[in-house]
Design a protein around this motif. Structure first.
Motif, short mmCIF file in Angstrom:
data_model
loop_
_atom_site.label_atom_id
_atom_site.label_comp_id
_atom_site.label_asym_id
_atom_site.label_seq_id
_atom_site.Cartn_x
_atom_site.Cartn_y
_atom_site.Cartn_z
N ILE A 75 0.87 -1.18 0.00
CA ILE A 75 0.00 0.00 0.00
C ILE A 75 0.90 1.23 0.00
O ILE A 75 1.73 1.41 0.90
CB ILE A 75 -0.93 0.03 1.22
N VAL A 76 0.74 2.07 -1.03
CA VAL A 76 1.55 3.28 -1.18
C VAL A 76 0.60 4.46 -1.35
O VAL A 76 -0.39 4.36 -2.07
CB VAL A 76 2.46 3.18 -2.41
N ASN A 77 0.91 5.57 -0.69
CA ASN A 77 0.10 6.77 -0.84
C ASN A 77 0.49 7.51 -2.10
O ASN A 77 1.68 7.69 -2.38
CB ASN A 77 0.26 7.69 0.37
N LYS A 78 -0.52 7.96 -2.86
CA LYS A 78 -0.27 8.71 -4.08
C LYS A 78 -1.15 9.96 -4.06
O LYS A 78 -2.35 9.86 -3.84
CB LYS A 78 -0.62 7.86 -5.31
N GLN A 79 -0.52 11.11 -4.26
CA GLN A 79 -1.28 12.36 -4.30
C GLN A 79 -1.85 12.55 -5.69
O GLN A 79 -1.13 12.57 -6.69
CB GLN A 79 -0.41 13.55 -3.93
N VAL A 80 -3.19 12.66 -5.75
CA VAL A 80 -3.88 12.92 -7.00
C VAL A 80 -4.68 14.20 -6.81
O VAL A 80 -5.69 14.20 -6.10
CB VAL A 80 -4.80 11.75 -7.39
N ARG A 81 -4.21 15.28 -7.40
CA ARG A 81 -4.79 16.61 -7.25
C ARG A 81 -4.92 17.00 -5.78
O ARG A 81 -3.93 17.22 -5.11
CB ARG A 81 -6.12 16.69 -7.99
N ASN A 82 -6.15 17.02 -5.25
CA ASN A 82 -6.34 17.55 -3.89
C ASN A 82 -6.50 16.47 -2.84
O ASN A 82 -6.92 16.75 -1.73
CB ASN A 82 -7.58 18.47 -3.87
N ARG A 83 -6.18 15.21 -3.17
CA ARG A 83 -6.37 14.14 -2.18
C ARG A 83 -5.20 13.16 -2.25
O ARG A 83 -4.48 13.11 -3.23
CB ARG A 83 -7.69 13.41 -2.41
N ILE A 84 -5.03 12.41 -1.19
CA ILE A 84 -4.00 11.37 -1.14
C ILE A 84 -4.71 10.02 -1.14
O ILE A 84 -5.50 9.73 -0.23
CB ILE A 84 -3.11 11.54 0.10
N MET A 85 -4.42 9.23 -2.16
CA MET A 85 -5.10 7.94 -2.32
C MET A 85 -4.16 6.80 -1.93
O MET A 85 -3.03 6.75 -2.40
CB MET A 85 -5.53 7.75 -3.78
N PRO A 86 -4.61 5.88 -1.07
CA PRO A 86 -3.80 4.68 -0.81
C PRO A 86 -3.94 3.71 -1.98
O PRO A 86 -5.02 3.20 -2.24
CB PRO A 86 -4.41 4.13 0.48
N LYS A 87 -2.85 3.48 -2.68
CA LYS A 87 -2.86 2.60 -3.85
C LYS A 87 -2.30 1.24 -3.45
O LYS A 87 -1.32 1.16 -2.72
CB LYS A 87 -1.98 3.18 -4.97
N ARG A 88 -2.93 0.19 -3.93
CA ARG A 88 -2.46 -1.18 -3.67
C ARG A 88 -1.79 -1.69 -4.94
O ARG A 88 -2.43 -1.83 -5.97
CB ARG A 88 -3.63 -2.08 -3.29
N ILE A 89 -0.48 -1.95 -4.86
CA ILE A 89 0.25 -2.43 -6.02
C ILE A 89 0.94 -3.74 -5.69
O ILE A 89 1.28 -4.01 -4.53
CB ILE A 89 1.28 -1.38 -6.50
N ASN A 90 1.12 -4.57 -6.71
CA ASN A 90 1.81 -5.84 -6.56
C ASN A 90 3.18 -5.73 -7.22
O ASN A 90 3.29 -5.36 -8.38
CB ASN A 90 1.00 -6.97 -7.19
N ILE A 91 4.23 -6.07 -6.46
CA ILE A 91 5.60 -5.92 -6.93
C ILE A 91 6.37 -7.19 -6.57
O ILE A 91 6.19 -7.75 -5.50
CB ILE A 91 6.29 -4.74 -6.23
N ARG A 92 7.26 -7.59 -7.48
CA ARG A 92 8.13 -8.72 -7.17
C ARG A 92 9.18 -8.29 -6.14
O ARG A 92 9.51 -7.11 -6.02
CB ARG A 92 8.80 -9.23 -8.43
N VAL A 93 9.72 -9.29 -5.40
CA VAL A 93 10.62 -9.00 -4.29
C VAL A 93 11.94 -8.37 -4.73
O VAL A 93 12.62 -7.74 -3.92
CB VAL A 93 10.91 -10.27 -3.46
N GLU A 94 12.31 -8.49 -6.00
CA GLU A 94 13.55 -7.89 -6.48
C GLU A 94 13.50 -6.36 -6.44
O GLU A 94 14.54 -5.70 -6.40
CB GLU A 94 13.86 -8.32 -7.92
N HIS A 95 12.31 -5.80 -6.46
CA HIS A 95 12.14 -4.35 -6.53
C HIS A 95 11.80 -3.74 -5.17
O HIS A 95 11.34 -2.59 -5.11
CB HIS A 95 11.04 -4.02 -7.53
N VAL A 96 12.01 -4.50 -4.10
CA VAL A 96 11.60 -4.06 -2.76
C VAL A 96 12.69 -4.40 -1.75
O VAL A 96 13.37 -5.41 -1.90
CB VAL A 96 10.28 -4.80 -2.39
N HIS A 97 12.90 -3.56 -0.77
CA HIS A 97 13.76 -3.93 0.37
C HIS A 97 13.23 -3.27 1.64
O HIS A 97 12.50 -2.29 1.59
CB HIS A 97 15.23 -3.59 0.12
#
Length: 148
Positions: A75-97
């Motif tokens: 879950i990552v927060n993304k600012q879209v205009r006047n609000r902050i949306m919690p976005k759910r993204i799926n990522i492989r473990v190579e791109h995360v630490h």
């Protein structure tokens, strides 16, 4: 020429591997244990194209909400205009630490617990709050033999 509109537009240097860091990903990357609630940093790895996050999420910090065999739900927060949306993204473990953002906080909690235990045994009072760094002590600056 106009701008291209591709998914990886503008990522020539963003997803490139660092100098002398090319090649196959280390096995330690795959051996790390992630649990729900862990705080992780997202960093796209150009050596692995599968499960790569969009360039917007590169460098962002999120919280793990799902763990599968090869990937994580974050879950990552993304600012879209006047609000902050919690976005759910799926990522492989190579791109995360694992993120180091809570290390200092957890260290302070441990130190405060030790001080509380010590205060209870000795009956003394300890200040557990963080203190701002005060001004430096007054001193003389020697200029003898030094050119400005």
């Amino acid at each position: 020429m106009g701008n291209t509109k591709g998914y990886r537009r503008g990522t020539r240097y963003l997803f490139s591997r660092k100098f002398r860091k090319h090649g196959v990903e280390h096995l330690s990357t795959y051996m790390k244990v992630y649990k729900r609630g862990d705080i992780v940093d997202i960093k796209g790895n150009g050596a692995v194209q599968k499960g790569m996050p969009h360039k917007f999420y590169h460098g962002k910090t999120g919280k793990v909400f799902n763990v599968t065999r090869r990937a994580l739900g974050v879950i990552v927060n993304k600012q879209v205009r006047n609000r902050i949306m919690p976005k759910r993204i799926n990522i492989r473990v190579e791109h995360v630490h694992h993120s180091a953002c809570r290390d200092d906080f957890l260290r302070r909690v441990q130190e405060n617990d030790d001080l509380k235990r010590k205060a209870k045994e000795t009956g003394e009072w300890y200040n557990l709050k963080r203190q701002p760094v005060g001004p430096r002590k007054a001193h003389f600056v020697k200029t003898k033999g030094k050119e400005p």
